[in-house]
Write an enzyme that holds these catalytic residues in place. Structure first.
Site, mmCIF file in Angstrom:
data_model
loop_
_atom_site.group_PDB
_atom_site.id
_atom_site.type_symbol
_atom_site.label_atom_id
_atom_site.label_comp_id
_atom_site.label_asym_id
_atom_site.label_seq_id
_atom_site.Cartn_x
_atom_site.Cartn_y
_atom_site.Cartn_z
ATOM 1 N N SER A 29 1.109 -4.293 -1.997
ATOM 2 C CA SER A 29 1.192 -5.096 -0.775
ATOM 3 C C SER A 29 1.196 -6.578 -1.125
ATOM 4 O O SER A 29 0.585 -6.994 -2.113
ATOM 5 C CB SER A 29 0.001 -4.781 0.148
ATOM 6 O OG SER A 29 0.278 -3.616 0.902
ATOM 7 N N ASP A 32 -4.005 12.213 -9.349
ATOM 8 C CA ASP A 32 -4.554 10.985 -9.912
ATOM 9 C C ASP A 32 -5.818 11.302 -10.696
ATOM 10 O O ASP A 32 -6.915 11.301 -10.151
ATOM 11 C CB ASP A 32 -4.837 9.972 -8.798
ATOM 12 C CG ASP A 32 -5.360 8.657 -9.369
ATOM 13 O OD1 ASP A 32 -5.508 8.560 -10.611
ATOM 14 O OD2 ASP A 32 -5.617 7.729 -8.578
ATOM 15 N N ILE A 40 3.069 0.810 -0.545
ATOM 16 C CA ILE A 40 2.608 -0.232 0.388
ATOM 17 C C ILE A 40 1.810 0.406 1.512
ATOM 18 O O ILE A 40 2.312 1.260 2.238
ATOM 19 C CB ILE A 40 3.819 -1.017 0.948
ATOM 20 C CG1 ILE A 40 4.522 -1.760 -0.199
ATOM 21 C CG2 ILE A 40 3.379 -1.993 2.046
ATOM 22 C CD1 ILE A 40 5.924 -2.213 0.110
ATOM 23 N N GLU A 83 -0.800 9.312 -13.092
ATOM 24 C CA GLU A 83 -1.128 7.903 -13.375
ATOM 25 C C GLU A 83 -1.815 7.743 -14.724
ATOM 26 O O GLU A 83 -2.682 8.531 -15.076
ATOM 27 C CB GLU A 83 -2.027 7.343 -12.256
ATOM 28 C CG GLU A 83 -2.403 5.879 -12.453
ATOM 29 C CD GLU A 83 -3.040 5.242 -11.207
ATOM 30 O OE1 GLU A 83 -2.579 5.520 -10.084
ATOM 31 O OE2 GLU A 83 -3.990 4.464 -11.382
ATOM 32 N N ASP A 110 -0.686 11.097 -1.650
ATOM 33 C CA ASP A 110 -1.060 9.882 -2.384
ATOM 34 C C ASP A 110 -2.454 10.090 -2.994
ATOM 35 O O ASP A 110 -3.399 10.481 -2.290
ATOM 36 C CB ASP A 110 -1.077 8.720 -1.368
ATOM 37 C CG ASP A 110 -1.173 7.360 -2.024
ATOM 38 O OD1 ASP A 110 -0.733 7.222 -3.178
ATOM 39 O OD2 ASP A 110 -1.675 6.436 -1.358
#
Ligand code: G3H
Ligand code: 13P
Ligand code: ZN
Length: 312
Positions: A217, A105, A258, A135, A83
């Site tokens: 979230s 990213d 999440i 992204e 991530d």
């Protein structure tokens, strides 16, 4: 089943009008809570580790925890994803370490630099059978040590997406439509809003291409309340309404990230147990409550938000 990439998961999710939950993992109890819920509900799953998680748990522990989950649930399709990889080196390390998916990213960089580094990651990852998420646009909020203020965040420009995907060869694209990282996503008293018009325009430009939503979230108020009633201080924590995420999951959004909700559930479990049982000092007593909350939250997401139950 060994770890899988997200290719088949996303194709089925796109065609079936649902999304795959990508849950952040930091320790054993979180891995167990997520995987137990996914296995019971027969839902494919992405387990993702941020660089903060890798620093906290050490990369090899995280990989071994996920390997243990696979051993326990050999029928469950699990992708292990990096991530918010900040540069080529961390993406390469994860590819070399057994991850099946990485995110580069470079969304904070100018467009051409984002293209350049993403392309480099794609070339290396694809040569090793690993898929890549990138992204465009910048989410507000806090992730790791990076804090992006609302003023410095920016929506994805749909004019950029075809060129970006064409030049990089990336497998999925995270876009910024108003979600943000952390537990404070919208100002109190304002109506939470996502730019579905931007999502629609991105989908028009990139047909059949999997889109990713970060910062998804919902900040369940029942857990915020438990935390605050048991010594916590989370003022004005507000998340993305679940019906908006359900709407996104039915569209080209194939992966929904999440993390904060699991943190809230985990913390609520520990705080409540400490209040109710001040005599406890065995970590298993309170960590099992935290793990059960993670499991309950993931089960709720899968059935009520993502729609990925029974899609194994
Ligand atoms: O997108 C950010 C995730 O919530 C990960 O957070 O970097 O604190 O592990 P972290
Ligand atoms: P939340 O902070 O909304 O859980 O977002 C997590 C995320 O986007 C991880 O990449
Ligand atoms: Zn994120």
């Amino acid at each position: 089943m060994p770890l899988v990439t997200t290719t088949e998961m996303f194709k089925k999710a796109y065609d079936g009008g649902y999304a795959i939950g990508a849950f952040n993992v930091n320790n054993m109890e979180i891995v167990q809570g997520i995987v137990e819920a996914a296995a019971e509900l027969k839902s494919p799953i992405v387990l993702q580790a941020s660089s903060g998680a890798r620093k906290y748990a050490h990369p090899s522990y995280l990989v071994k925890l996920v390997e243990a989950a696979i051993q326990d649930h050999p029928e469950l399709p699990i992708a292990l994803h990096l991530d918010h990889g900040a540069d080529f080196e961390i993406c390469k390390a994860c590819v070399d370490n057994g991850f099946t998916s990485v995110m580069i990213d470079a969304s904070g960089m100018p467009f051409d630099e984002n293209v350049e580094v993403t392309k480099k990651v794609v070339e290396y990852a694809h040569a090793h059978g690993v898929v890549v998420e990138a992204e465009l646009g910048t989410l507000a909020g806090v992730e790791d040590d990076v804090k992006v203020s609302a003023e410095n965040s920016s929506y994805t420009n749909p004019d950029d997406v075809e060129e970006f995907v064409g030049r990089t060869g990336v497998d999925s694209l995270a876009i910024a439509i108003g979600t943000s990282h952390g537990a404070y996503k919208f100002k109190p008293g304002t109506k939470p809003q996502l730019r579905f018009d931007i999502l629609d325009e991105v989908v028009r430009r990139l047909p059949n291409f999997p889109i990713v939503l970060h910062g998804s979230s919902s900040v369940p108020q029942e857990y915020v309340k438990i935390i605050n009633e048991n010594g916590g201080a989370l003022k004005d924590a507000i998340g993305v309404p679940e019906e908006m995420l359900r709407q996104a999951a039915k569209s080209a959004v194939c992966k929904i990230n999440i993390d904060s909700d699991l943190r809230l559930g985990f913390t609520a479990g520990i705080r409540k147990t400490f209040t109710e049982h001040p005599e406890y000092f065995d970590p298993r007593e309170y960590l099992k409550v935290a793990r059960q909350n993670v499991k309950d939250i993931v089960a709720h997401k899968i059935t009520a938000v993502l729609g990925s139950d029974g899609k194994m």
